[in-house]
Design a protein around this motif. Sequence first.
Motif, mmCIF file in Angstrom:
data_model
loop_
_atom_site.group_PDB
_atom_site.id
_atom_site.type_symbol
_atom_site.label_atom_id
_atom_site.label_comp_id
_atom_site.label_asym_id
_atom_site.label_seq_id
_atom_site.Cartn_x
_atom_site.Cartn_y
_atom_site.Cartn_z
ATOM 1 N N ASP A 82 1.827 11.704 2.473
ATOM 2 C CA ASP A 82 1.314 11.236 3.760
ATOM 3 C C ASP A 82 0.940 9.763 3.689
ATOM 4 O OD1 ASP A 82 1.526 13.692 5.102
ATOM 5 O OD2 ASP A 82 -0.360 14.386 4.226
ATOM 6 N N GLY A 83 1.000 9.199 2.481
ATOM 7 C CA GLY A 83 0.628 7.809 2.304
ATOM 8 C C GLY A 83 1.819 6.880 2.461
ATOM 9 N N ILE A 246 -4.509 14.303 12.987
ATOM 10 C CA ILE A 246 -3.837 14.761 11.771
ATOM 11 C C ILE A 246 -4.641 14.384 10.530
ATOM 12 C CG2 ILE A 246 -1.746 14.535 10.370
ATOM 13 C CD1 ILE A 246 -0.258 13.845 12.969
ATOM 14 N N ALA A 247 -5.117 13.141 10.505
ATOM 15 C CA ALA A 247 -5.736 12.614 9.287
ATOM 16 C C ALA A 247 -7.122 13.199 9.022
ATOM 17 C CB ALA A 247 -5.821 11.095 9.369
ATOM 18 N N ASP A 248 -7.897 13.464 10.056
ATOM 19 C CA ASP A 248 -9.271 13.945 9.848
ATOM 20 C C ASP A 248 -9.295 15.230 9.030
ATOM 21 O OD1 ASP A 248 -10.248 11.789 11.209
ATOM 22 O OD2 ASP A 248 -10.746 12.875 13.049
ATOM 23 N N ALA A 249 -8.464 16.181 9.424
ATOM 24 C CA ALA A 249 -8.440 17.468 8.721
ATOM 25 C C ALA A 249 -7.942 17.287 7.289
ATOM 26 C CB ALA A 249 -7.547 18.455 9.480
ATOM 27 N N ALA A 250 -6.915 16.446 7.110
ATOM 28 C CA ALA A 250 -6.391 16.215 5.767
ATOM 29 C C ALA A 250 -7.422 15.504 4.888
ATOM 30 C CB ALA A 250 -5.109 15.391 5.851
ATOM 31 N N ALA A 275 -16.512 8.145 -9.082
ATOM 32 C CA ALA A 275 -16.547 7.072 -8.087
ATOM 33 C C ALA A 275 -15.188 6.376 -7.974
ATOM 34 C CB ALA A 275 -17.636 6.053 -8.438
ATOM 35 N N GLY A 276 -14.533 6.171 -9.115
ATOM 36 C CA GLY A 276 -13.217 5.543 -9.093
ATOM 37 C C GLY A 276 -12.182 6.415 -8.408
ATOM 38 N N SER A 277 -12.230 7.726 -8.678
ATOM 39 C CA SER A 277 -11.297 8.653 -8.031
ATOM 40 C C SER A 277 -11.548 8.720 -6.533
ATOM 41 C CB SER A 277 -11.437 10.051 -8.642
ATOM 42 O OG SER A 277 -11.051 10.049 -9.996
ATOM 43 N N LEU A 278 -12.831 8.696 -6.148
ATOM 44 C CA LEU A 278 -13.169 8.727 -4.727
ATOM 45 C C LEU A 278 -12.675 7.462 -4.026
ATOM 46 C CD1 LEU A 278 -14.615 9.996 -2.317
ATOM 47 C CD2 LEU A 278 -16.738 8.889 -3.100
ATOM 48 N N SER A 279 -12.859 6.319 -4.669
ATOM 49 C CA SER A 279 -12.396 5.056 -4.080
ATOM 50 C C SER A 279 -10.879 5.054 -3.908
ATOM 51 C CB SER A 279 -12.817 3.876 -4.966
ATOM 52 O OG SER A 279 -12.304 2.665 -4.471
ATOM 53 N N SER A 280 -10.167 5.560 -4.908
ATOM 54 C CA SER A 280 -8.702 5.625 -4.820
ATOM 55 C C SER A 280 -8.261 6.550 -3.693
ATOM 56 C CB SER A 280 -8.134 6.112 -6.158
ATOM 57 O OG SER A 280 -6.741 6.236 -6.091
ATOM 58 N N LEU A 281 -8.953 7.693 -3.562
ATOM 59 C CA LEU A 281 -8.630 8.631 -2.490
ATOM 60 C C LEU A 281 -8.865 7.997 -1.125
ATOM 61 C CD1 LEU A 281 -7.922 11.472 -1.416
ATOM 62 C CD2 LEU A 281 -10.357 12.051 -1.659
ATOM 63 N N GLU A 282 -9.993 7.317 -0.971
ATOM 64 C CA GLU A 282 -10.304 6.696 0.323
ATOM 65 C C GLU A 282 -9.283 5.631 0.700
ATOM 66 O OE1 GLU A 282 -14.280 5.410 -0.408
ATOM 67 O OE2 GLU A 282 -15.183 7.298 0.307
ATOM 68 N N LYS A 283 -8.797 4.885 -0.295
ATOM 69 C CA LYS A 283 -7.764 3.882 -0.013
ATOM 70 C C LYS A 283 -6.470 4.546 0.449
ATOM 71 C CE LYS A 283 -9.536 0.376 -3.216
ATOM 72 N NZ LYS A 283 -9.313 -0.335 -4.511
ATOM 73 N N ASP A 284 -6.092 5.635 -0.235
ATOM 74 C CA ASP A 284 -4.874 6.349 0.154
ATOM 75 C C ASP A 284 -5.009 6.933 1.561
ATOM 76 O OD1 ASP A 284 -3.625 5.802 -2.223
ATOM 77 O OD2 ASP A 284 -4.127 7.723 -3.154
ATOM 78 N N THR A 290 -3.328 4.475 8.763
ATOM 79 C CA THR A 290 -2.625 3.312 9.313
ATOM 80 C C THR A 290 -1.165 3.638 9.584
ATOM 81 O OG1 THR A 290 -4.092 1.766 8.156
ATOM 82 C CG2 THR A 290 -1.943 0.926 8.848
ATOM 83 N N ARG A 291 -0.514 4.317 8.646
ATOM 84 C CA ARG A 291 0.893 4.657 8.828
ATOM 85 C C ARG A 291 1.084 5.612 9.999
ATOM 86 N NH1 ARG A 291 4.288 8.644 7.500
ATOM 87 N NH2 ARG A 291 2.767 9.782 6.250
ATOM 88 N N LEU A 292 0.216 6.607 10.124
ATOM 89 C CA LEU A 292 0.334 7.561 11.224
ATOM 90 C C LEU A 292 0.163 6.872 12.574
ATOM 91 C CD1 LEU A 292 -1.677 10.584 9.757
ATOM 92 C CD2 LEU A 292 0.775 10.526 10.226
ATOM 93 N N THR A 293 -0.776 5.936 12.638
ATOM 94 C CA THR A 293 -0.986 5.200 13.882
ATOM 95 C C THR A 293 0.246 4.379 14.238
ATOM 96 O OG1 THR A 293 -3.383 5.061 13.501
ATOM 97 C CG2 THR A 293 -2.416 3.475 15.046
#
Length: 377
Positions: A82-83, A246-250, A275-284, A290-293
């Motif tokens: 989805d990224g 779409i993105a909220d549920a995912a 924290a690093g894994s969370l930051s990476s997830l949030e970026k993805d 952005t892509r869906l929009t």
Amino acid sequence: MSVWDELVGQEPVVQTLQRAVEDAASMTHAWLFTGPPGSGRSNAALSFAAALQCEEGGCGHCRSCTTARAGSHPDITVIRTDGLSIGTDVAREYVRKAALRPALGRRQVLVVEDADRLTDQAANALLKAVEEPSAYTVWMLCAPAMEDVIVTIRSRCRPVLLRTPSAEAIAGLLVERDGVEPELAGAMAAASQGHIGRARGLARDPQARERRRRILALPAGLGTLGDCLAAAQSIHEEAGERSAAIADAADERELDDLKQSWGVEERGRRPTGYAGSLSSLEKDQKRRRTRLTRDAIDGVLLDLLSFCRDVVVAQQAPRAALVNADVAESVRSAAGVWTVESTVARIDAIVEARESLTANAAPLLVLERMMMEFLPR
């Protein structure tokens, strides 16, 4: 119904794939499916994967075929994202899976739906597995064009080029498979411009058809600069709402999965590395949103492009078929007011807007600039 029946308008491709299933001499370990959006690249790959597992070459009724269609066959893995890209970690994970023996089926099949989104590093990680696979592994990569896949990988794949199916073929599929009324099926097949999934969505969803009608009515309502800015704002906001749906549920599901994998509790301490894994997830997740929009906005631009195309046809070749025949009156009305030159200028503006979005320009500014070209001249 065999696994090949949904590949409408792709008879040469079906023959090639059936031959590979039936004749070991025609089979190879890596395939690259290319074709325009909506042509059915992924469907062709998945049908081929099912046929390779089926004792009868894709009967459509056995357990292998039904589990393949449901996405639950243990030896058919679909790699999708989805990224904006597929990274090295994901590629390496599936390279390891490709080395395993089939659990139930005859082959281990891996389908990469968006091979054009492989980063260079991920593609290089995949290269060895594609170049020297095990005897029972088959890779199937899907991309819009050969050039979208790095040369080292595409040179090791057998190409399969899909074409845009005809409106008649798509309409027939909608009638037979989905029970759509023939007149509606024909209109939505034409409006989809060869995109099977879009045609099906329009035919089955009254809200999607109403949204399309609003888009096609926009040019007639643009009389002032304020109208243009309001229309751009409306398109941008609706695209954001659709992507959020779409993105909220995912996002929520992925965050829960991350917390569980790290053993994180709501009020507990955070393990080192979380924290690093969370930051990476949030970026993805941000990239996905952005892509869906932008995908939603691009759908609007394609509808407007087809409308302008119809206006040119009405002006220059009145007997030719319209893409948007269901709004023929609006097309003829615009054709009587716009000049050929102004219509072509509007087409150029839409094409430029699509290119700007691809280059990551600010969507709202792009829409505002494009809409100004629709002002009366």
